[in-house]
Scaffold this motif. Sequence first.
Motif, mmCIF file in Angstrom:
data_model
loop_
_atom_site.group_PDB
_atom_site.id
_atom_site.type_symbol
_atom_site.label_atom_id
_atom_site.label_comp_id
_atom_site.label_asym_id
_atom_site.label_seq_id
_atom_site.Cartn_x
_atom_site.Cartn_y
_atom_site.Cartn_z
ATOM 1 N N MET A 208 0.817 -1.209 0.000
ATOM 2 C CA MET A 208 0.000 0.000 0.000
ATOM 3 C C MET A 208 0.860 1.272 0.000
ATOM 4 N N LYS A 209 2.019 1.199 0.624
ATOM 5 C CA LYS A 209 2.895 2.373 0.696
ATOM 6 C C LYS A 209 3.880 2.447 -0.466
ATOM 7 N N ASN A 210 4.072 1.322 -1.165
ATOM 8 C CA ASN A 210 5.090 1.274 -2.222
ATOM 9 C C ASN A 210 4.584 0.459 -3.410
ATOM 10 N N PHE A 211 3.482 0.902 -4.001
ATOM 11 C CA PHE A 211 2.884 0.194 -5.126
ATOM 12 C C PHE A 211 3.606 0.632 -6.399
ATOM 13 N N SER A 212 4.475 -0.212 -6.905
ATOM 14 C CA SER A 212 5.365 0.185 -7.999
ATOM 15 C C SER A 212 4.797 -0.175 -9.366
ATOM 16 N N ILE A 213 5.070 0.709 -10.329
ATOM 17 C CA ILE A 213 4.696 0.506 -11.730
ATOM 18 C C ILE A 213 5.944 0.793 -12.572
ATOM 19 N N PRO A 214 6.496 -0.195 -13.264
ATOM 20 C CA PRO A 214 7.629 0.095 -14.156
ATOM 21 C C PRO A 214 7.151 0.875 -15.374
ATOM 22 N N LEU A 215 7.920 1.869 -15.751
ATOM 23 C CA LEU A 215 7.535 2.764 -16.850
ATOM 24 C C LEU A 215 8.485 2.611 -18.030
ATOM 25 N N ALA A 216 7.883 2.604 -19.235
ATOM 26 C CA ALA A 216 8.671 2.399 -20.454
ATOM 27 C C ALA A 216 8.883 3.677 -21.256
ATOM 28 N N GLY A 217 8.043 4.697 -21.034
ATOM 29 C CA GLY A 217 8.196 5.909 -21.824
ATOM 30 C C GLY A 217 7.058 6.885 -21.613
ATOM 31 N N ARG A 218 7.118 7.974 -22.354
ATOM 32 C CA ARG A 218 6.075 8.992 -22.311
ATOM 33 C C ARG A 218 4.898 8.569 -23.183
ATOM 34 N N GLY A 219 3.769 9.234 -22.958
ATOM 35 C CA GLY A 219 2.667 9.107 -23.886
ATOM 36 C C GLY A 219 3.047 9.749 -25.213
ATOM 37 N N SER A 220 2.242 9.525 -26.225
ATOM 38 C CA SER A 220 2.569 10.018 -27.566
ATOM 39 C C SER A 220 2.158 11.478 -27.725
ATOM 40 N N PHE A 221 2.557 12.073 -28.860
ATOM 41 C CA PHE A 221 2.125 13.430 -29.184
ATOM 42 C C PHE A 221 0.607 13.503 -29.346
ATOM 43 N N ARG A 222 -0.035 12.374 -29.629
ATOM 44 C CA ARG A 222 -1.489 12.379 -29.800
ATOM 45 C C ARG A 222 -2.208 12.799 -28.528
ATOM 46 N N GLU A 223 -1.585 12.561 -27.369
ATOM 47 C CA GLU A 223 -2.227 12.887 -26.101
ATOM 48 C C GLU A 223 -1.526 13.989 -25.324
ATOM 49 N N ALA A 224 -0.359 14.423 -25.806
ATOM 50 C CA ALA A 224 0.403 15.444 -25.086
ATOM 51 C C ALA A 224 -0.287 16.799 -25.190
#
Length: 422
Positions: free
Chosen positions: A337-353
């Motif tokens: 609950m205190k350290n719920f980790s999500i590995p991240l691969a990159g940013r969202g695309s320009f379509r949503e920026a």
Amino acid sequence: MNNIVIVGGGAAGMTAALAAKRADNNVLLLERNENLGKKLRITGKGRCNITNATEPESIIRATVRNGKFLYTALYTYTNDDIVRFLEENGVPTKVERGMRVFPVSDKAADVVAAFSGALKRGGIRVQRNIRVNRLIIRSGRIQGLQTMGGEELAADRVILATGGRSYPSTGSDGSGYRLAEQAGHTIVPTVPVLTGLRASEGAAGTDTVRALSGLSLKNVGLRISVDGKNCYDAFGELLFTHTGISGPMVLTASSVANLSFPCTAVIDFKPALDESALDRRWIRLLASSPERQLRNLMKDLLPNKAIEPVLVRAGANPFAKAHTVDRVRRRALIDVMKNFSIPLAGRGSFREAVVTRGGVDVREVDPYTMASKKVDGLYFAGELLDMDALTGGYNLQIAWSTGYLAGCSAAEKGDGNVQYSD
């Protein structure tokens, strides 16, 4: 008499056209879409966060990239000026949380209509469905431009306000960078900012966020670490999407954090409680309902959608009775609950920026006029420039201010005293 052509009918381009129009100037606004302000219509989720009602210095501080370059433009055309223009043109405004300014109607279309009406009353010619192929430059001076259809348009001054790469479906596909490069300008590599972050493939990443997709959390903690070193730490709102994480904290992280990928996001579901306090909360909760199943008991601690992923991470049996949860299992639940980790691969695309980082290098643009230092008679405005700010109306203010200064300068009146409201 000057022939001034503005390329791009968005926030910066429309503002530039109105500022450039004089009795002795011919102004032509070219727009690649059927309608003006296509991107402006979708800003603020269709409500249009016009600007921020803070002091100019705060707007400059909120400009993450090249804020100092904005000084002259912002003080020439302030947040008060754009509000005054809109209200004089039939769009009353209101100030909401975070000093964000919106139309009272909550309709971005009303902002576009105010500009369209002012353009029409000002006698400014607008040509739609026009794309520019190249600039016509001779002996270091702008002479005009050529459209994709092969037509050549003469111009004494050209203002490029074509936008960046964000929301390319609105026409912001980066085509303005090609024109700027043709004029000899350096283009700082572009990346999407104020965007979500994509989860890595796998059980801890994409599988987890898909299970949580649509869950919006308030008052949670977020840490992002790169190679084990924290680069971002915040408290606020977060949203799980089908591809990763988003929401106000994440958008800000995509703008201000020194991100490189892969990296790791760590969510604290209970930031107001340290581990000892949360342990005491668990002890009381377990003792209060000893026969209750763990999955039901956790409804007092977490949103329903988060319960199963937390239980899975902790290796806990969701059907276990509360009285069977020992100290080891309790500590495992607290840790997740205190350290719920999500590995991240990159940013969202320009379509949503929301906005683009990078673009025309501002070192090659005169901050007092928005004029090119490479080509006489060429000016820049808006997202095409390598400038970006936090959410809250700041990026639109950059567009209004740089557009206005470019228009005034192209009209040979850069003193900021020009008024174009009707």
